[in-house]
Structures are given as structure tokens and as C-alpha cells.
Design an enzyme around this catalytic site. Sequence first.
Site, PDB file in Angstrom:
ATOM      1  N   ASN A   9       2.969  20.618   3.646  1.00 40.24           N
ATOM      2  CA  ASN A   9       4.193  20.864   2.869  1.00 40.24           C
ATOM      3  C   ASN A   9       3.904  22.017   1.909  1.00 40.24           C
ATOM      4  OD1 ASN A   9       6.364  20.767   1.135  1.00 40.24           O
ATOM      5  ND2 ASN A   9       5.932  18.718   0.326  1.00 40.24           N
ATOM      6  N   TRP A  10       4.420  23.189   2.261  1.00 43.50           N
ATOM      7  CA  TRP A  10       4.091  24.388   1.482  1.00 43.50           C
ATOM      8  C   TRP A  10       4.811  24.409   0.133  1.00 43.50           C
ATOM      9  CZ3 TRP A  10       3.980  29.260   5.216  1.00 43.50           C
ATOM     10  CH2 TRP A  10       3.173  28.968   6.318  1.00 43.50           C
ATOM     11  N   LYS A  11       5.814  23.553  -0.026  1.00 49.88           N
ATOM     12  CA  LYS A  11       6.640  23.519  -1.244  1.00 49.88           C
ATOM     13  C   LYS A  11       7.190  24.928  -1.540  1.00 49.88           C
ATOM     14  CE  LYS A  11       4.154  19.461  -2.703  1.00 49.88           C
ATOM     15  NZ  LYS A  11       3.636  18.610  -3.759  1.00 49.88           N
ATOM     16  N   HIS A  95      11.219  13.368  -0.514  1.00 48.64           N
ATOM     17  CA  HIS A  95       9.990  13.699  -1.244  1.00 48.64           C
ATOM     18  C   HIS A  95      10.173  13.357  -2.721  1.00 48.64           C
ATOM     19  CE1 HIS A  95       6.741  15.983  -3.065  1.00 48.64           C
ATOM     20  NE2 HIS A  95       6.151  15.927  -1.886  1.00 48.64           N
ATOM     21  N   GLU A  97       9.400  14.869  -5.309  1.00 48.55           N
ATOM     22  CA  GLU A  97       9.915  15.970  -6.141  1.00 48.55           C
ATOM     23  C   GLU A  97      11.426  16.108  -5.993  1.00 48.55           C
ATOM     24  OE1 GLU A  97       7.089  18.885  -4.694  1.00 48.55           O
ATOM     25  OE2 GLU A  97       5.529  17.724  -5.695  1.00 48.55           O
ATOM     26  N   GLU A 167       3.437   8.368  -0.353  1.00 50.47           N
ATOM     27  CA  GLU A 167       2.864   9.305  -1.319  1.00 50.47           C
ATOM     28  C   GLU A 167       3.000   8.726  -2.730  1.00 50.47           C
ATOM     29  OE1 GLU A 167       2.921  13.586   0.255  1.00 50.47           O
ATOM     30  OE2 GLU A 167       4.909  13.185  -0.492  1.00 50.47           O
ATOM     31  N   GLY A 173      -0.395  16.251  -6.355  1.00 54.33           N
ATOM     32  CA  GLY A 173      -0.701  17.463  -7.120  1.00 54.33           C
ATOM     33  C   GLY A 173      -1.545  17.207  -8.359  1.00 54.33           C
ATOM     34  N   SER A 213      -2.913  14.579  -2.955  1.00 55.34           N
ATOM     35  CA  SER A 213      -4.241  15.168  -3.169  1.00 55.34           C
ATOM     36  C   SER A 213      -5.202  14.944  -2.000  1.00 55.34           C
ATOM     37  CB  SER A 213      -4.844  14.659  -4.490  1.00 55.34           C
ATOM     38  OG  SER A 213      -4.000  15.002  -5.573  1.00 55.34           O
ATOM     39  N   GLY A 234      -0.111  18.811   0.433  1.00 53.90           N
ATOM     40  CA  GLY A 234       0.529  19.836  -0.386  1.00 53.90           C
ATOM     41  C   GLY A 234      -0.461  20.951  -0.687  1.00 53.90           C
TER      42      GLY A 234
HETATM   43  P1  PGA Z   1      -0.558  17.351  -2.867  1.00 57.91           P
HETATM   44  O1  PGA Z   1       0.974  17.169  -2.430  1.00 57.91           O
HETATM   45  O2  PGA Z   1      -1.370  17.309  -1.602  1.00 57.91           O
HETATM   46  O3  PGA Z   1      -0.608  18.692  -3.547  1.00 57.91           O
HETATM   47  O4  PGA Z   1      -0.890  16.236  -3.780  1.00 57.91           O
HETATM   48  C1  PGA Z   1       1.353  16.260  -1.432  1.00 57.91           C
HETATM   49  C2  PGA Z   1       2.848  16.280  -1.260  1.00 57.91           C
HETATM   50  O5  PGA Z   1       3.568  16.423  -2.246  1.00 57.91           O
HETATM   51  O6  PGA Z   1       3.359  16.138  -0.141  1.00 57.91           O
END
Ligand code: PGA
Length: 250
Positions: A9-11, A95, A97, A167, A173, A213, A234
Site C-alpha cells: 500500500n503505497w499510500k 483502511h 486511515e 491491521e 506506521g 509495520s 505500508g
Molecule cells: P505500515 O502500514 O506497514 O507502514 O505500518 C501498513 C498499512 O497501513 O497498510
Amino acid sequence: MREIVVAGNWKMNKDLNESVSLVSEIKNQLTENDDVKVIVCPPYTSLETVSALLKDTAIGLGAQNMCAEDSGAFTGAISASMLKSVGCQYVILGHSERRTIFGETDDLINSKIKKSIENSLIPIFCIGETLEERESGDMQNVIERQVKEGLRGISADQLSQMIVAYEPVWAIGTGKTATPEQAQEVHAFIRGLLAEMYSSEFAENVVIQYGGSVKPDNAKELLGQPDIDGALVGGACLKADSFAGIINPV
Ligand code: PGA
């Protein structure tokens, strides 16, 4: 046997040129590994170009979100059929976010999952508790609500290709990862819920990814757990070597 699925997931990272570089490096670094399905989810603006670069590879393409409506006056929104038209096979929905920053509700996520299925896009359905919810002992209720509300009114047949991503919000993150045991416990709980809602055969076949993470040095142990069938990555997917390092040792 369930497939192992690792998705990046490149966000909101990588403009068009950077996306071209990253996907080219990923292609170069991945060794033939039929045991792992790899998916990349770049930002909308890079989907079409990345799709062309992935032609003739086994790497799947996903979007990070979509609108629950088909078309019309929804300024700034992108529909499922638009995603299909640029070559997406998957879409990340729910997600954390999107839930916390953009206020997406279980109800909205449910509509999006229905719309993705209608358009033959495979949903990567994200769920997970906050630290507060975990510490207050509310974790299982939160997960149960997210799963039941998110999948309300959707049949087992319609969900035959769904991917679930667990998640924990506190691990996204932050560099803090759930221990393999913590993650396994929740994955088994989710699979149990799906068995109750649908059937044990259905639940046994659903891919449940862990996200939060994930890095090359913790991937193997996490993915070694019986109910963890892959990862939604991520930060570590933004560099080809760390993304490949998560995929290849599996
Ligand atoms: P992260 O993000 O690997 O940076 O913790 C995972 C995600 O939000 O899908």
C-alpha cells in the site's frame, strides 16, 4: 491450501516518475515465487502507467480506495468501473486511515465492498482496533462489529475472492508490530467469526493478511503463523529491496 498474498500500500507516496522507478525495481528484484501472490497499490495517478508495466507479470494491481457510487456529481471521487478500466483487480477498502482521517463508517465501507464485488474488483477489507480499544478489553467487540457491519448483506458466493487485512491501528506506521502470537490470536478470532457468519469451509479459504509495520526482519515469523496468510505492507513497500525482502523469504 490458502494462498499467501503480500500487498504493498503505497499510500500518498510516489509521483508518476517515482512510481515507474519503484515498480521497475520491484519487477527486477522479485525472484520467481509461485507460492506468493504479490499486489501493488500505487496512488490513482500512477495506476494506468503501472498497469502497463505489470503486463505479462504475475503481479496484481490494486487501488487504495474508491467511491461507493457508480458515477455522477461526486467531485474528486473515483468509481469502481474507472479502476477496472485502468487494469485494477483489487481495491483496499476500510483502511484505518480512511476510517479515522476521512471519517468512513462501517456502513459506507459495506456499500463500497458491495460495489467492488458488483464490478468484479476483489476487496482487501481492512479491520483493526486502536490501542485504547485493545487496552480497554474492547478489541473483540470492535473487530466483530467491523466484520459484521462491513459484510452485512453480502453472501458467501459474492465474497469468494475477498481478502481480509487485520491491521491493529497502533501498529500502523509506528514501528510497533503485533507479536506473532498477538496477531495469530486475532486472525483465528476473525476466521471463527467468518465461520459463524458463513461456514467453516468458507472461513478456511479466506486469505487474512496482517498489516502494521511489517518488515523483512519480522515477516517470516508473522507469516509462519497458521492463520496469517500474507501481509499488507505500508512503509516497507516503498523501497523495492525491503518489499522484496518481505516476499522472497516466505
Ligand atoms: P505500515 O502500514 O506497514 O507502514 O505500518 C501498513 C498499512 O497501513 O497498510
